[in-house]
Motif scaffolding. Structure first.
Motif, PDB file in Angstrom:
ATOM      1  N   SER A   7      38.971  40.033  47.002  1.00  0.00           N
ATOM      2  CA  SER A   7      39.440  39.837  45.681  1.00  0.00           C
ATOM      3  C   SER A   7      38.734  38.678  44.896  1.00  0.00           C
ATOM      4  O   SER A   7      38.965  37.509  45.403  1.00  0.00           O
ATOM      5  N   VAL A   8      38.174  38.940  43.847  1.00  0.00           N
ATOM      6  CA  VAL A   8      37.452  37.970  43.246  1.00  0.00           C
ATOM      7  C   VAL A   8      37.756  37.867  41.687  1.00  0.00           C
ATOM      8  O   VAL A   8      37.594  39.004  41.032  1.00  0.00           O
ATOM      9  N   ALA A  22      28.982  39.098  35.726  1.00  0.00           N
ATOM     10  CA  ALA A  22      29.088  38.832  37.319  1.00  0.00           C
ATOM     11  C   ALA A  22      29.957  39.909  38.011  1.00  0.00           C
ATOM     12  O   ALA A  22      29.710  40.623  38.936  1.00  0.00           O
ATOM     13  N   LYS A  23      31.043  40.250  37.159  1.00  0.00           N
ATOM     14  CA  LYS A  23      31.896  41.489  37.630  1.00  0.00           C
ATOM     15  C   LYS A  23      31.273  42.615  37.743  1.00  0.00           C
ATOM     16  O   LYS A  23      31.417  43.423  38.921  1.00  0.00           O
ATOM     17  N   THR A  37      37.372  40.701  38.969  1.00  0.00           N
ATOM     18  CA  THR A  37      38.042  40.947  37.993  1.00  0.00           C
ATOM     19  C   THR A  37      37.404  39.577  37.157  1.00  0.00           C
ATOM     20  O   THR A  37      36.685  38.706  37.586  1.00  0.00           O
ATOM     21  N   CYS A  38      37.696  39.720  35.568  1.00  0.00           N
ATOM     22  CA  CYS A  38      36.793  38.224  35.078  1.00  0.00           C
ATOM     23  C   CYS A  38      38.000  38.137  33.848  1.00  0.00           C
ATOM     24  O   CYS A  38      38.593  38.735  33.361  1.00  0.00           O
ATOM     25  N   PHE A  70      45.351  31.793  32.849  1.00  0.00           N
ATOM     26  CA  PHE A  70      46.824  31.589  32.786  1.00  0.00           C
ATOM     27  C   PHE A  70      47.788  33.027  32.931  1.00  0.00           C
ATOM     28  O   PHE A  70      48.854  32.945  33.602  1.00  0.00           O
ATOM     29  N   GLU A  71      47.164  34.187  32.303  1.00  0.00           N
ATOM     30  CA  GLU A  71      47.845  35.437  32.627  1.00  0.00           C
ATOM     31  C   GLU A  71      47.875  35.867  34.073  1.00  0.00           C
ATOM     32  O   GLU A  71      48.770  36.478  34.724  1.00  0.00           O
ATOM     33  N   TYR A  72      46.730  35.747  34.664  1.00  0.00           N
ATOM     34  CA  TYR A  72      46.671  36.048  36.010  1.00  0.00           C
ATOM     35  C   TYR A  72      47.642  35.139  36.940  1.00  0.00           C
ATOM     36  O   TYR A  72      48.038  35.805  37.777  1.00  0.00           O
TER      37      TYR A  72
END
Length: 154
Positions: A7-8, A22-23, A37-38, A70-72
């Motif tokens: 997971s990135v 990149a994603k 994820t980006c 911040f949401e992540y």
């Protein structure tokens, strides 16, 4: 044997365009072994001229996501890698940004930084100069993605 994908999270200091590139590249090249994820720090749309240039040099679709780092964190999402993309040379206050991401994502075992020029600089260029600048940025991201895949042994 069922193996969970790595997971990135890619994080870009501006609107997340470099992170979205990149994603898209990681997803295309990792054969499902990496879930990417980006996010960005600034809301807003990517200028159409940049999206047009990207469509000319990329063979993969780029879709920016609206979640912030911040949401992540608030959702308690976990990542194996958190990779920041900013460029100190373009005066993006990169050191403050990286420090902030490192605090927010302190739970991620691998925090990397890729010095990628800001695509907004292409707005000051025109014609072939703009195309070459965007192409250079895409090639640099591609190189870093290739190195990540080798490191992650995908």
């Amino acid at each position: 044997m069922d193996v969970s994908p790595i997971s990135v999270l890619f994080v870009c200091v501006k609107k997340g365009v470099r992170a979205a590139i990149a994603k898209a590249m990681v997803e295309q090249k990792s054969n499902g072994m990496i879930r990417a994820t980006c996010s960005g720090f600034e809301p807003g749309e990517t200028p159409k001229v940049i999206l047009d240039e990207l469509s000319n040099v990329l063979d993969v679709a780029v879709k920016a996501e609206s979640k912030t780092v911040f949401e992540y964190k608030k959702a308690n999402e976990k990542f194996d890698y958190v990779i920041t993309l900013c460029d100190q040379a373009s005066d993006e206050q990169c050191h403050l940004f990286i420090g902030c991401v490192n605090v927010v994502c302190s739970h991620a075992p691998h925090r990397l930084h890729w010095a990628i020029p800001n695509l907004a600089a292409a707005l000051e260029l025109s014609g072939n100069e703009r195309t070459q600048f965007v192409k250079k940025v895409v090639e640099l991201i591609n190189l870093k993605v290739t190195q990540l895949l080798a490191t992650a042994q995908v």
